[in-house]
Design an enzyme around this catalytic site. Sequence first.
Site, PDB file in Angstrom:
ATOM      1  N   GLN A 280       0.879  -1.169   0.000  1.00  0.00           N
ATOM      2  CA  GLN A 280       0.000   0.000   0.000  1.00  0.00           C
ATOM      3  C   GLN A 280       0.918   1.221   0.000  1.00  0.00           C
ATOM      4  OE1 GLN A 280      -3.245  -0.289  -0.236  1.00  0.00           O
ATOM      5  NE2 GLN A 280      -3.761  -2.300   0.580  1.00  0.00           N
ATOM      6  N   CYS A 409      -9.805   0.442  -4.064  1.00  0.00           N
ATOM      7  CA  CYS A 409      -9.099   1.684  -4.406  1.00  0.00           C
ATOM      8  C   CYS A 409      -9.781   2.366  -5.591  1.00  0.00           C
ATOM      9  CB  CYS A 409      -7.632   1.408  -4.687  1.00  0.00           C
ATOM     10  SG  CYS A 409      -7.371   0.105  -5.875  1.00  0.00           S
TER      11      CYS A 409
HETATM   12  C1  LIG Z   1      -4.934  -3.949  -3.896  1.00  0.00           C
HETATM   13  S1  LIG Z   1      -3.780  -5.238  -3.725  1.00  0.00           S
HETATM   14  C2  LIG Z   1      -4.115  -5.788  -2.096  1.00  0.00           C
HETATM   15  C3  LIG Z   1      -3.021  -6.537  -1.417  1.00  0.00           C
HETATM   16  C4  LIG Z   1      -3.139  -6.775   0.076  1.00  0.00           C
HETATM   17  N1  LIG Z   1      -4.466  -7.019   0.517  1.00  0.00           N
HETATM   18  C5  LIG Z   1      -2.490  -5.653   0.842  1.00  0.00           C
HETATM   19  O1  LIG Z   1      -3.147  -4.937   1.560  1.00  0.00           O
HETATM   20  O2  LIG Z   1      -1.261  -5.500   0.718  1.00  0.00           O
HETATM   21  C6  LIG Z   1      -4.417  -6.434  -4.779  1.00  0.00           C
HETATM   22  C7  LIG Z   1      -3.637  -7.717  -4.828  1.00  0.00           C
HETATM   23  O3  LIG Z   1      -4.359  -8.649  -5.640  1.00  0.00           O
HETATM   24  C8  LIG Z   1      -3.468  -9.390  -6.429  1.00  0.00           C
HETATM   25  N2  LIG Z   1      -4.277  -9.883  -7.563  1.00  0.00           N
HETATM   26  C9  LIG Z   1      -4.625  -9.241  -8.694  1.00  0.00           C
HETATM   27  N3  LIG Z   1      -5.471  -9.985  -9.429  1.00  0.00           N
HETATM   28  C10 LIG Z   1      -5.685 -11.136  -8.729  1.00  0.00           C
HETATM   29  C11 LIG Z   1      -6.485 -12.294  -8.956  1.00  0.00           C
HETATM   30  N4  LIG Z   1      -7.231 -12.395 -10.040  1.00  0.00           N
HETATM   31  N5  LIG Z   1      -6.476 -13.262  -8.030  1.00  0.00           N
HETATM   32  C12 LIG Z   1      -5.696 -13.162  -6.909  1.00  0.00           C
HETATM   33  N6  LIG Z   1      -4.924 -12.078  -6.639  1.00  0.00           N
HETATM   34  C13 LIG Z   1      -4.920 -11.072  -7.529  1.00  0.00           C
HETATM   35  C14 LIG Z   1      -2.365  -8.412  -6.761  1.00  0.00           C
HETATM   36  O4  LIG Z   1      -1.171  -9.064  -7.095  1.00  0.00           O
HETATM   37  C15 LIG Z   1      -2.258  -7.605  -5.458  1.00  0.00           C
HETATM   38  O5  LIG Z   1      -1.308  -8.203  -4.590  1.00  0.00           O
END
Ligand SMILES: C[S@@+](CC[C@H](N)C(=O)[O-])C[C@H]1O[C@@H](n2cnc3c(N)ncnc32)[C@H](O)[C@@H]1O
Length: 468
Positions: A280, A409
């Site tokens: 983040q 977000c």
């Molecule tokens: C907004 S971030 C949130 C990460 C975590 N919750 C944090 O607070 O650090 C979104 C995460 O989803 C992962 N991601 C994106 N598409 C995905 C999918 N289809 N399935 C699983 N993870 C995914 C990304 O790599 C990223 O780490």
Amino acid sequence: MIRKNDEYIGVITDMGSEGEGVLKFDNLVVFLPFGLVGEKVRYKILKVSSKFAYGKILEVLTPAENRIRPKCAVFEKCGGCQLQHLRYQNQLKLKEENIEKCFSKIADLKVEVKPAVKSGLEFGYRNKLQLPVGIVNGKTEIGFYAENSHRIIPIDDCPINPDWTKTIISCFKKYILDFNIVGYDEITHSGDLREITVKEIEGNLIITLVVLDKKPKGIDSLIEILSSKLKGEFSLYINYNSKKSNVIYGNDFELVYGKPHYIAEAFGIKYKIGVRSFMQVNNDVCLKLYSTVRDLVDADLHTTVVDAYSGAGLMTALLSVKAKNAYGIEIIEEAVKNANELALINGLSDKIVNYCGKCEDILPNLIKEERAKGSKLCLVLDPPRKGCDLTVIDSIIKSGIEKIVYVSCKPSTLARDIGLLVGSLKCEDGQIRKVKDYTPRYELTCVKPFDMFPQTKHIETVVCLTRK
Ligand SMILES: C[S@@+](CC[C@H](N)C(=O)[O-])C[C@H]1O[C@@H](n2cnc3c(N)ncnc32)[C@H](O)[C@@H]1O
């Protein structure tokens, strides 16, 4: 009739979802970036379509009371910030209103948005930086892209990033000059250096040079230059990305200096951040957000928490502490490795299982299995900007999970996904439609913005849904 290139005078009456001023003229909605409500402006029309027109403010004739002088020399040119000209308190109000509008317009839901949680730092808050390197007027330049374009606006500093930004840029400028490094040219798909990215972990930096397919010259000198100027520890990676694409990184990273990753600590939990781990961007707001998620989840020793889109696993670990157990689901392999290690070093391995893969593939079965066991489930969703895949939404609806905490977000995709979960929206033949008469499946017990990104149009929102 309103015409392209003509100039007009008008008063801004509203704000758009991208933080731009809006007025109505000649039955058209006119968008005027960097305008504020109540301001009388002279503007020029740049583009006209059947319902909308887009213009550029040439002069603010009567400025709004809440207009302030932007800190940044390239504000309005660079695409990074949209709201530096608006007093911080009003930025928060604008973002709260925007969330409310998204829920109402997109999902037909009237929601009460709580006051936005402020960022401790209004400037200098970002812990990551991404600088494209290209050619401007025949010269290699480091900068940011102009809004909606790949035109580089050269910069020496950036006020929403910490002090080390200026140092990094000046070190790279020296290196580029000393070794005649050529910036990336998108048209000819050539050059020595495409991007510079930096992540800060508790004062230490992970710096990555994104190149096409060759290690650039003078890397040892670059390390010397950086070592002489940077205060904390740093690591230097080269990433090879020979694809013609907007995705920053290729698959191949080479560590040329320093540690492969760093360990940080939050809520008494140690966690590891590597070159590809998601972070983040604003530490202070991230901690405030995580503790709110933890309070909303309110797990007890009977609760199983599923943390979908779990990144490097800090939130999964935090949520597991008071729960029976927790699952993380994350697509990036390195982040999952870090999450497993995080569980191990914090003595939480027997409580946490981290799955590597897509939520759309893993979540439906996981929920079914946990339902079959009779587990008390709480689901946390923290997807990227595009929101959740329909398969994910469908499996949640079918499962009837009692509580969902959704971290988002992007207010528009959040409103869409919440509408689908609540039932005010449905998807038919790939089209999302509003539903007139429906019995809500969930009640929205909390809609709370967190200002992770001051000075920009972006906002993070936490929504809690409980089963009706
Ligand atoms: C907004 S971030 C949130 C990460 C975590 N919750 C944090 O607070 O650090 C979104 C995460 O989803 C992962 N991601 C994106 N598409 C995905 C999918 N289809 N399935 C699983 N993870 C995914 C990304 O790599 C990223 O780490």
